[in-house]
Design a protein around this motif. Structure first.
Motif, PDB file in Angstrom:
ATOM      1  N   HIS A  41       3.716   4.407  13.854  1.00  0.00           N
ATOM      2  CA  HIS A  41       3.804   3.134  13.137  1.00  0.00           C
ATOM      3  C   HIS A  41       5.259   2.684  13.054  1.00  0.00           C
ATOM      4  O   HIS A  41       6.181   3.494  13.132  1.00  0.00           O
ATOM      5  N   THR A  58       9.782   5.479   5.747  1.00  0.00           N
ATOM      6  CA  THR A  58       8.820   4.525   5.196  1.00  0.00           C
ATOM      7  C   THR A  58       8.213   3.712   6.331  1.00  0.00           C
ATOM      8  O   THR A  58       8.896   3.290   7.257  1.00  0.00           O
ATOM      9  N   GLN A  59       6.896   3.551   6.248  1.00  0.00           N
ATOM     10  CA  GLN A  59       6.133   2.811   7.254  1.00  0.00           C
ATOM     11  C   GLN A  59       5.221   1.832   6.515  1.00  0.00           C
ATOM     12  O   GLN A  59       4.044   2.108   6.268  1.00  0.00           O
ATOM     13  N   PRO A  60       5.777   0.662   6.155  1.00  0.00           N
ATOM     14  CA  PRO A  60       5.016  -0.274   5.326  1.00  0.00           C
ATOM     15  C   PRO A  60       3.736  -0.800   5.964  1.00  0.00           C
ATOM     16  O   PRO A  60       2.755  -1.040   5.263  1.00  0.00           O
ATOM     17  N   ARG A  63       1.312   1.611   5.189  1.00  0.00           N
ATOM     18  CA  ARG A  63       1.294   1.914   3.745  1.00  0.00           C
ATOM     19  C   ARG A  63       1.487   3.399   3.487  1.00  0.00           C
ATOM     20  O   ARG A  63       0.721   4.030   2.744  1.00  0.00           O
ATOM     21  N   GLN A  64       2.519   3.947   4.127  1.00  0.00           N
ATOM     22  CA  GLN A  64       2.765   5.373   3.964  1.00  0.00           C
ATOM     23  C   GLN A  64       4.237   5.716   4.097  1.00  0.00           C
ATOM     24  O   GLN A  64       5.036   4.922   4.583  1.00  0.00           O
TER      25      GLN A  64
END
Length: 72
Positions: A41, A58-60, A63-64
């Motif tokens: 992602h 962070t992988q918006p 959502r993780q």
């Protein structure tokens, strides 16, 4: 590449390549890329925790926060 987020720790730089969806570990003394981790992602930020020896990514879009263990 789209390298636009980075953090340092234990003598290394952890670079988030937003254009390539990867995290690269660089030795700033030699300017060599030591590790290249491809992620599934897109990433926003990379942070290193010396206490836990982890790289947090962070992988918006997913959502993780992906947690990578760091061992030299």
């Amino acid at each position: 590449p789209g390298s636009s987020t980075a953090d340092g720790g234990e003598g290394y730089v952890f670079v988030g390549d937003r254009g390539g969806d990867r995290v690269v570990v660089v030795d700033p003394g030699t300017a060599q890329m030591l590790v290249n981790v491809q992620l599934d992602h897109s990433i926003e930020y990379v942070r290193y925790s010396e206490e836990t020896r982890e790289v947090w990514v962070t992988q918006p879009g997913a959502r993780q926060i992906e947690v990578l263990s760091f061992k030299d």
